[in-house]
Design a protein around this motif. Sequence first.
Motif, PDB file in Angstrom:
ATOM      1  N   PHE A  42      -4.255   8.805 -47.008  1.00  0.00           N
ATOM      2  CA  PHE A  42      -5.658   8.751 -47.423  1.00  0.00           C
ATOM      3  C   PHE A  42      -5.994   7.332 -47.853  1.00  0.00           C
ATOM      4  N   PHE A  43      -7.054   6.784 -47.288  1.00  0.00           N
ATOM      5  CA  PHE A  43      -7.462   5.403 -47.574  1.00  0.00           C
ATOM      6  C   PHE A  43      -8.908   5.353 -48.043  1.00  0.00           C
ATOM      7  N   ASP A  44      -9.198   4.390 -48.900  1.00  0.00           N
ATOM      8  CA  ASP A  44     -10.563   3.954 -49.200  1.00  0.00           C
ATOM      9  C   ASP A  44     -10.661   2.556 -48.601  1.00  0.00           C
ATOM     10  N   LEU A  45     -11.500   2.396 -47.575  1.00  0.00           N
ATOM     11  CA  LEU A  45     -11.609   1.140 -46.853  1.00  0.00           C
ATOM     12  C   LEU A  45     -12.974   0.499 -47.082  1.00  0.00           C
ATOM     13  N   HIS A  46     -12.982  -0.769 -47.470  1.00  0.00           N
ATOM     14  CA  HIS A  46     -14.242  -1.515 -47.600  1.00  0.00           C
ATOM     15  C   HIS A  46     -14.552  -2.124 -46.231  1.00  0.00           C
ATOM     16  N   TYR A  47     -15.809  -2.011 -45.805  1.00  0.00           N
ATOM     17  CA  TYR A  47     -16.188  -2.508 -44.486  1.00  0.00           C
ATOM     18  C   TYR A  47     -17.496  -3.288 -44.551  1.00  0.00           C
ATOM     19  N   LYS A  48     -17.711  -4.090 -43.512  1.00  0.00           N
ATOM     20  CA  LYS A  48     -18.979  -4.791 -43.302  1.00  0.00           C
ATOM     21  C   LYS A  48     -19.556  -4.286 -41.983  1.00  0.00           C
ATOM     22  N   GLU A  49     -20.870  -4.092 -41.983  1.00  0.00           N
ATOM     23  CA  GLU A  49     -21.545  -3.620 -40.775  1.00  0.00           C
ATOM     24  C   GLU A  49     -22.424  -4.732 -40.215  1.00  0.00           C
ATOM     25  N   TYR A  50     -22.295  -4.973 -38.923  1.00  0.00           N
ATOM     26  CA  TYR A  50     -23.093  -5.974 -38.229  1.00  0.00           C
ATOM     27  C   TYR A  50     -24.039  -5.274 -37.265  1.00  0.00           C
ATOM     28  N   HIS A  51     -25.067  -5.975 -36.813  1.00  0.00           N
ATOM     29  CA  HIS A  51     -26.005  -5.396 -35.848  1.00  0.00           C
ATOM     30  C   HIS A  51     -25.381  -5.266 -34.464  1.00  0.00           C
ATOM     31  N   GLY A  52     -24.570  -6.225 -34.087  1.00  0.00           N
ATOM     32  CA  GLY A  52     -24.004  -6.240 -32.745  1.00  0.00           C
ATOM     33  C   GLY A  52     -22.500  -6.419 -32.762  1.00  0.00           C
ATOM     34  N   VAL A  53     -21.902  -6.302 -31.581  1.00  0.00           N
ATOM     35  CA  VAL A  53     -20.451  -6.387 -31.417  1.00  0.00           C
ATOM     36  C   VAL A  53     -20.126  -7.644 -30.621  1.00  0.00           C
ATOM     37  N   VAL A  54     -19.170  -8.437 -31.106  1.00  0.00           N
ATOM     38  CA  VAL A  54     -18.637  -9.544 -30.324  1.00  0.00           C
ATOM     39  C   VAL A  54     -17.209  -9.183 -29.933  1.00  0.00           C
ATOM     40  N   PRO A  55     -16.813  -9.446 -28.688  1.00  0.00           N
ATOM     41  CA  PRO A  55     -15.535  -8.935 -28.188  1.00  0.00           C
ATOM     42  C   PRO A  55     -14.300  -9.442 -28.918  1.00  0.00           C
ATOM     43  N   TRP A  56     -14.329 -10.641 -29.485  1.00  0.00           N
ATOM     44  CA  TRP A  56     -13.149 -11.161 -30.170  1.00  0.00           C
ATOM     45  C   TRP A  56     -13.016 -10.638 -31.594  1.00  0.00           C
ATOM     46  N   ARG A  57     -14.047  -9.971 -32.105  1.00  0.00           N
ATOM     47  CA  ARG A  57     -13.989  -9.409 -33.459  1.00  0.00           C
ATOM     48  C   ARG A  57     -13.556  -7.951 -33.421  1.00  0.00           C
ATOM     49  N   GLY A  58     -13.858  -7.232 -32.356  1.00  0.00           N
ATOM     50  CA  GLY A  58     -13.487  -5.836 -32.247  1.00  0.00           C
ATOM     51  C   GLY A  58     -14.455  -5.062 -31.381  1.00  0.00           C
ATOM     52  N   ASN A  59     -14.170  -3.773 -31.186  1.00  0.00           N
ATOM     53  CA  ASN A  59     -14.991  -2.928 -30.322  1.00  0.00           C
ATOM     54  C   ASN A  59     -16.112  -2.221 -31.061  1.00  0.00           C
ATOM     55  N   THR A  60     -16.176  -2.351 -32.369  1.00  0.00           N
ATOM     56  CA  THR A  60     -17.202  -1.658 -33.145  1.00  0.00           C
ATOM     57  C   THR A  60     -17.971  -2.651 -34.003  1.00  0.00           C
ATOM     58  N   LYS A  61     -19.098  -2.187 -34.528  1.00  0.00           N
ATOM     59  CA  LYS A  61     -19.875  -3.048 -35.427  1.00  0.00           C
ATOM     60  C   LYS A  61     -19.429  -2.902 -36.876  1.00  0.00           C
ATOM     61  N   TYR A  62     -18.437  -2.036 -37.138  1.00  0.00           N
ATOM     62  CA  TYR A  62     -17.884  -1.852 -38.481  1.00  0.00           C
ATOM     63  C   TYR A  62     -16.549  -2.588 -38.561  1.00  0.00           C
ATOM     64  N   ILE A  63     -16.468  -3.570 -39.458  1.00  0.00           N
ATOM     65  CA  ILE A  63     -15.263  -4.386 -39.610  1.00  0.00           C
ATOM     66  C   ILE A  63     -14.689  -4.154 -41.005  1.00  0.00           C
ATOM     67  N   VAL A  64     -13.485  -3.602 -41.054  1.00  0.00           N
ATOM     68  CA  VAL A  64     -12.804  -3.384 -42.338  1.00  0.00           C
ATOM     69  C   VAL A  64     -12.247  -4.715 -42.806  1.00  0.00           C
ATOM     70  N   ASP A  65     -12.619  -5.106 -44.032  1.00  0.00           N
ATOM     71  CA  ASP A  65     -12.171  -6.393 -44.557  1.00  0.00           C
ATOM     72  C   ASP A  65     -11.177  -6.272 -45.707  1.00  0.00           C
ATOM     73  N   ARG A  66     -11.017  -5.066 -46.270  1.00  0.00           N
ATOM     74  CA  ARG A  66      -9.982  -4.883 -47.292  1.00  0.00           C
ATOM     75  C   ARG A  66      -9.733  -3.398 -47.546  1.00  0.00           C
ATOM     76  N   ILE A  67      -8.545  -3.137 -48.076  1.00  0.00           N
ATOM     77  CA  ILE A  67      -8.174  -1.778 -48.467  1.00  0.00           C
ATOM     78  C   ILE A  67      -8.419  -1.658 -49.955  1.00  0.00           C
ATOM     79  N   VAL A  68      -9.297  -0.738 -50.350  1.00  0.00           N
ATOM     80  CA  VAL A  68      -9.613  -0.561 -51.761  1.00  0.00           C
ATOM     81  C   VAL A  68      -8.493   0.225 -52.433  1.00  0.00           C
ATOM     82  N   GLN A  69      -8.082   1.319 -51.757  1.00  0.00           N
ATOM     83  CA  GLN A  69      -7.061   2.191 -52.348  1.00  0.00           C
ATOM     84  C   GLN A  69      -6.365   2.962 -51.250  1.00  0.00           C
ATOM     85  N   MET A  70      -5.082   3.276 -51.476  1.00  0.00           N
ATOM     86  CA  MET A  70      -4.317   4.086 -50.538  1.00  0.00           C
ATOM     87  C   MET A  70      -3.582   5.147 -51.344  1.00  0.00           C
ATOM     88  N   LYS A  71      -3.647   6.392 -50.885  1.00  0.00           N
ATOM     89  CA  LYS A  71      -2.957   7.490 -51.582  1.00  0.00           C
ATOM     90  C   LYS A  71      -1.970   8.151 -50.637  1.00  0.00           C
TER      91      LYS A  71
END
Length: 135
Positions: free
Chosen positions: A106-135
Amino acid sequence: MTEANTPPKKRGAKLKSFLGWTFLVIMLALAGFLYFQYYFVFGEGVKSGYLNYAVKKGNLFKTYEGKLIQEGFGSGRAGALTSNEFVFSVENDSIFQVLETNSGKFFDLHYKEYHGVVPWRGNTKYIVDRIVQMK
């Protein structure tokens, strides 16, 4: 030479000046649009759930992708229950290593949402930038 002796600007020089300023304005507008579409952080937040998978994939750009299964159920279509899924990308190698070795937890993941997708950043507009908590 004094002002009275200077020849007036030629028509071609005025046209070049106008085209130069028009080109500059168009380039600035295009740069602003590209920044807003692909690099401006539209939203950020935290999603919680069980990590389904974390993979490295891609044809040209190898990116880190993952899926979080959230608790609770939503209705994807009438009469059917489906689980809530959060599909995301990860830019940071160290975050991916933690996710990869702890699949199913179980994870709590902090993410940033962008309007568009660039191929070198990933396939989605949601980019996880840190793990808040892991259980």
